[in-house]
Design an enzyme around this catalytic site. Structure first.
Site, PDB file in Angstrom:
ATOM      1  N   SER A 184       0.848  -1.182   0.000  1.00 33.58           N
ATOM      2  CA  SER A 184       0.000   0.000   0.000  1.00 33.58           C
ATOM      3  C   SER A 184       0.894   1.245   0.000  1.00 33.58           C
ATOM      4  O   SER A 184       1.824   1.329  -0.792  1.00 33.58           O
ATOM      5  CB  SER A 184      -0.970  -0.036   1.187  1.00 33.58           C
ATOM      6  N   ASP A 440      -8.262  -5.395  -6.179  1.00 36.84           N
ATOM      7  CA  ASP A 440      -7.780  -4.335  -5.292  1.00 36.84           C
ATOM      8  C   ASP A 440      -7.943  -2.985  -5.977  1.00 36.84           C
ATOM      9  O   ASP A 440      -7.320  -2.731  -7.014  1.00 36.84           O
ATOM     10  CB  ASP A 440      -6.309  -4.569  -4.958  1.00 36.84           C
ATOM     11  N   HIS A 466      -6.071  -6.464  -1.716  1.00 39.62           N
ATOM     12  CA  HIS A 466      -5.008  -5.556  -1.325  1.00 39.62           C
ATOM     13  C   HIS A 466      -3.889  -6.274  -0.582  1.00 39.62           C
ATOM     14  O   HIS A 466      -4.110  -6.877   0.462  1.00 39.62           O
ATOM     15  CB  HIS A 466      -5.622  -4.472  -0.430  1.00 39.62           C
TER      16      HIS A 466
END
Length: 499
Positions: A184, A440, A466
């Site tokens: 991320s 994602d 994710h």
């Protein structure tokens, strides 16, 4: 799964969860907290199974300059790092650097995850570094506006150079290869660390990395819509259509001033008569879907398949949306949903550092979105977004002004600087692996195509959410995920063989 079964599940798991009903803001952060708790419990279980009761993770508080770019500044803070040298092939084994982000860093980052499995395979030391201003790595006055100016990705990368120097000096390293990992926002940091400091980092794995900053991130909810419609993960076009239909009814009720009915139907703590409260309301409701899609299957039964099953139950789409709202309330121990804009402002404006409640740090992260990244998930006509059209860019930018005194016209300029500084989604870096999952929403801002000239490798995994590749490998993982991890492992092996 029926709605009744959902509630039975909720009651059975509630006793395992700490009370997170105090987390202000929308439900995305509540889901994230659930996921973090789940990851922690799973990691502890794996640790005990693999290592017993032995202790081999060292915690260090490293003194860092508060401002790396002002030689006259003497202020410092303590950055938490973890060291796992259990499997290190000293003195020449590689160093795997795990980069923390916008949540507190647990010591599990040094003993659990795919990077740790590969560290065992390659004889690497694992070093995990918490991001400045998150978790314990913050001064007592760190939430004051005059201190938040020192919270940036550039300062965070400069911290990592000091971590590199500390480990190199302490262990008398010579030409040991460093590979960094992140997922991320830390995934972007991982790519950027390799990009900006190639003399320190030999290669990088950037999982679910939104390297392209974007003020108006419409693509997020477009991917959410696609994921809700994907039969491979239990979605359907009918599901997406029903979600859109339910939110369209909400928008009609708002425009028709039927807010008393909305407040009653969705168990709001207060009235929804004020426009700002209405915007908070629709964002909180939409974030249930956004969070579950992003973290699909990370928490038991919180996945696209079960969301769509509820939306397909008998009754209209609006009543089924009410059921999903009630499910989320039960799961997070809420008797009503606080949709008050004033509550959210109060939470974001709080400048008191509470070290007992720093797992998720929303004030700091919203500051970073205002000053560097944007990433504001909006919903507009002409897009496939299935949520309310009250989810506007203007409402996000208003927070920057009201909370941080950053004018609306400055945010796009900050975002543009970030892209100019790092190269957006065409950074042209070498030895960087960009890993993304098809469902994602953050893959929209990442690097999706390999560049053989520069050495960027893109790994795209069908059916995963994710940062799915970063978890410890399990026999039950889908084949696409197993194959992706193998690609990552082979690429790192080739880097480590280079002279």
């Amino acid at each position: 799964m029926s709605f009744l079964k959902y509630f039975i599940f909720v009651f059975t798991v509630n006793f395992m969860l700490k009370d997170i009903s105090s987390i202000s803001g929308h439900s995305f952060w509540k889901i994230k907290e659930l996921v973090e708790n789940r990851r922690e419990k799973s990691a502890i279980h794996d640790y005990r199974r693999l290592y017993g009761s032995g202790q081999f993770i060292e915690e260090v508080l490293l003194t860092q300059p508060l401002d790396h770019f002002d030689a006259y500044s003497s202020r410092t803070y303590k950055q938490k790092i973890y060291i796992n040298a259990k499997n290190w092939n000293k003195p020449n084994g590689p160093i795997f650097l795990y980069i923390g982000g916008e949540v507190a860093l647990s010591n599990r980052s040094a003993y659990s995850g795919h990077h740790v499995q590969m560290a065992k395979l390659f004889g690497a030391m694992v070093v995990a570094a918490e991001h400045r201003f998150y978790g314990d790595s913050i001064n007592d006055d760190g939430l004051h506006l005059d201190q938040l100016q020192h919270l940036s990705s550039q300062q965070g990368l400069a911290d990592l150079t000091k971590v590199h120097n500390y480990i190199t000096t302490r262990y008398e390293l010579n030409d040991n290869k460093w590979i960094c990992f992140g997922g991320s926002y830390p995934g972007a940091l991982s790519a950027w660390f390799r990009l900006k400091f190639p003399h320190l980092v030999f290669g990088a794995v950037a999982s679910s990395a939104p390297v392209q900053a974007q003020t108006d991130f419409q693509g997020y909810n477009e991917v959410v819509a696609q994921s809700l419609a994907d039969p491979a993960v239990g979605g359907s076009k009918q599901c997406t259509a029903q979600v859109a239909e339910a939110f369209q009814k909400i928008d009609r009720m708002v425009s028709g001033q039927q807010t008393k009915g909305l407040a009653k139907d969705f168990l709001s703590c207060g009235s929804l008569s004020e426009p700002n409260d209405q915007k908070v309301f629709v964002n909180i409701l939409a974030a249930i879907f956004m969070g579950i899609v992003q973290f699909n299957n990370e928490f038991p039964f919180l996945n696209i398949k079960n969301l769509c099953n509820i939306m397909r139950e008998s009754g209209d789409s609006y009543s089924n949306l009410q059921k999903i709202n009630q499910m989320m309330m039960k799961l997070t121990n809420q008797s009503c949903v606080d949709n008050r804009y004033s509550s959210y402002l109060s939470y974001l404006r709080n400048q008191t550092v509470d070290r007992r409640a720093l797992k998720l740090s929303i004030r700091q992260w919203i500051w970073q979105t205002c000053t560097q990244f944007g990433y504001y998930m909006t919903c507009k006509d002409g897009t496939s977004c299935p949520f309310s059209r009250l989810m506007t860019l203007e409402s996000h930018l208003a927070l920057c002004k009201e909370v941080y005194k950053i004018s609306e016209n400055m945010v796009p300029k900050f975002v543009q600087f970030t892209n100019d500084y790092y190269g957006a989604n065409h950074p042209k870096g070498t030895r960087i692996i960009f890993v993304n999952g098809s469902i994602d929403p953050w893959h929209f801002l990442s690097v999706l195509k390999s560049d053989q000239v520069s050495g960027e490798v893109a790994v795209f995994i069908n059916g995963t959410a994710h940062c799915a590749d970063m978890a410890t490998q399990k026999s039950t993982d889908p084949q696409s995920l197993k194959e992706a991890r193998l690609v990552i492992q082979k690429e790192i092996a080739s880097w480590l063989k280079e002279t």
